[in-house]
Scaffold this active site. Structure first.
Site, PDB file in Angstrom:
ATOM      1  N   GLY A  17      -1.253   1.832   2.521  1.00 58.37           N
ATOM      2  CA  GLY A  17      -0.814   1.644   1.143  1.00 58.37           C
ATOM      3  C   GLY A  17       0.665   1.356   0.965  1.00 58.37           C
ATOM      4  CB  SER A  18       3.380  -0.047   3.064  1.00 62.90           C
ATOM      5  OG  SER A  18       2.947  -1.350   3.380  1.00 62.90           O
ATOM      6  NE  ARG A  96     -16.515  -2.189   2.193  1.00 60.35           N
ATOM      7  CZ  ARG A  96     -17.179  -2.347   3.342  1.00 60.35           C
ATOM      8  NH1 ARG A  96     -16.533  -2.249   4.497  1.00 60.35           N
ATOM      9  NH2 ARG A  96     -18.470  -2.607   3.328  1.00 60.35           N
ATOM     10  CB  ILE A  97     -16.291  -8.863   0.810  1.00 61.66           C
ATOM     11  CG1 ILE A  97     -15.433  -9.406   1.956  1.00 61.66           C
ATOM     12  CG2 ILE A  97     -16.866  -9.994  -0.040  1.00 61.66           C
ATOM     13  CD1 ILE A  97     -16.166 -10.333   2.904  1.00 61.66           C
ATOM     14  CG  ASN A 112      -5.919  -9.907  -2.482  1.00 62.92           C
ATOM     15  OD1 ASN A 112      -5.733  -8.739  -2.102  1.00 62.92           O
ATOM     16  ND2 ASN A 112      -6.279 -10.860  -1.647  1.00 62.92           N
ATOM     17  CG  HIS A 114      -4.648 -13.385   2.315  1.00 62.69           C
ATOM     18  ND1 HIS A 114      -5.695 -12.632   2.808  1.00 62.69           N
ATOM     19  CD2 HIS A 114      -4.504 -14.426   3.167  1.00 62.69           C
ATOM     20  CE1 HIS A 114      -6.170 -13.203   3.904  1.00 62.69           C
ATOM     21  NE2 HIS A 114      -5.457 -14.283   4.149  1.00 62.69           N
ATOM     22  CB  THR A 146     -11.459 -16.823  -8.479  1.00 55.90           C
ATOM     23  OG1 THR A 146     -11.056 -17.380  -7.227  1.00 55.90           O
ATOM     24  CG2 THR A 146     -10.390 -17.068  -9.519  1.00 55.90           C
ATOM     25  CG  LEU A 149     -12.491 -13.813   1.345  1.00 51.64           C
ATOM     26  CD1 LEU A 149     -12.442 -12.387   0.828  1.00 51.64           C
ATOM     27  CD2 LEU A 149     -13.034 -13.837   2.762  1.00 51.64           C
TER      28      LEU A 149
HETATM   29  C1  GAR Z   1      -1.124  -6.020   4.019  1.00 56.04           C
HETATM   30  O1  GAR Z   1      -0.523  -6.800   5.012  1.00 56.04           O
HETATM   31  C2  GAR Z   1      -1.985  -6.892   3.109  1.00 56.04           C
HETATM   32  O2  GAR Z   1      -1.448  -8.171   2.886  1.00 56.04           O
HETATM   33  C3  GAR Z   1      -3.247  -6.974   3.924  1.00 56.04           C
HETATM   34  O3  GAR Z   1      -3.431  -5.682   4.432  1.00 56.04           O
HETATM   35  C4  GAR Z   1      -2.149  -5.056   4.611  1.00 56.04           C
HETATM   36  C5  GAR Z   1      -2.168  -3.715   3.915  1.00 56.04           C
HETATM   37  O4  GAR Z   1      -1.029  -2.983   4.213  1.00 56.04           O
HETATM   38  N1  GAR Z   1      -4.345  -7.381   3.119  1.00 56.04           N
HETATM   39  C6  GAR Z   1      -5.376  -8.078   3.584  1.00 56.04           C
HETATM   40  O5  GAR Z   1      -5.477  -8.439   4.736  1.00 56.04           O
HETATM   41  C7  GAR Z   1      -6.428  -8.406   2.539  1.00 56.04           C
HETATM   42  N2  GAR Z   1      -7.405  -9.280   3.069  1.00 56.04           N
HETATM   43  P1  GAR Z   1      -0.605  -1.737   3.305  1.00 56.04           P
HETATM   44  O6  GAR Z   1      -1.828  -0.825   3.202  1.00 56.04           O
HETATM   45  O7  GAR Z   1       0.506  -1.085   4.060  1.00 56.04           O
HETATM   46  O8  GAR Z   1      -0.172  -2.263   1.965  1.00 56.04           O
END
Ligand code: GAR
Length: 194
Positions: A17-18, A96-97, A112, A114, A146, A149
């Site tokens: 969760g950073s 989760r999708i 989101n 990515h 949307t 994915l």
């Molecule tokens: C982040 O790099 C985010 O962009 C990625 O997961 C990591 C979560 O880090 N998200 C995905 O890959 C979504 N498909 P965090 O928990 O430290 O924020």
């Protein structure tokens, strides 16, 4: 109906969760939004503990007992989320999708982040794929969610160089530092416009 006063933001995480921490920390003072809830599909997600430490209410719905029944899992998510009346839902490392039913429920108010320069490298292992392709730069994207994915209107991107001897881990760390700036900036803009 959108809230009068600060927009109410719920955030979904699966891991540490950073990004969620940076979003929550950004929503103070004259910011047009406030964090009202953090949720996860994993009771053990580090992000839940960090949210609690920041005084944000949390919940978890373990996806595993639902098996392939995504609709039932998502109905539980929606029940928790909607009790907090969110104006905006941010996915922050939520792994989760989501079905079109869930996405339609939050249409026009779900964001989101990515870890790639979309439309390149939708899905997983984005950093390894950028390295394998020999890309000279990588980055991250904040977009509206949307039904497709890792698709939807792009709100902003940040770029970093790929350097010699990069591994997926070193590249991921360089991209993550940009995610931490990009996501709060894009959320602020989105909340101002809502
Ligand atoms: C982040 O790099 C985010 O962009 C990625 O997961 C990591 C979560 O880090 N998200 C995905 O890959 C979504 N498909 P965090 O928990 O430290 O924020």
């Amino acid at each position: 109906m959108v809230s009068n006063g600060p927009k109410r933001v719920a955030i979904l995480v699966s891991g540490g969760g950073s990004n969620m921490v940076k979003l929550v920390e950004s929503m103070t003072g004259d910011h047009p939004a406030r964090a009202v809830l953090v949720g996860s599909n994993d009771h053990g997600a580090g992000g839940l503990k960090r949210a609690e430490e920041m005084g944000v209410p949390t919940f978890a719905v373990d996806h595993r007992p639902f098996g392939k029944d995504r609709a039932a899992f998502e109905a539980e998510l929606i029940r928790h989320l909607d009790a907090a009346r969110p104006d905006i839902l941010c996915l922050a490392g939520f792994m989760r999708i989501l079905t079109p039913t869930f996405i339609n429920h939050y249409a026009g108010r779900m964001l989101n982040i990515h870890p790639s320069l979309l439309p390149k490298y939708k899905g997983l292992h984005t950093h390894a794929r950028a390295l394998e392709a020999g890309d000279s730069e990588a980055g991250c994207t904040v977009h509206e969610v949307t039904a497709e994915l890792d698709d939807g209107p792009i709100l902003g991107q940040a770029r970093v160089p790929v350097v010699p001897d990069d591994t997926p881990e070193t590249l991921a760390a360089r991209v993550l530092a940009e995610e931490h700036k990009l996501y709060p900036a894009m959320l602020r803009k989105f909340a101002e416009a809502l």
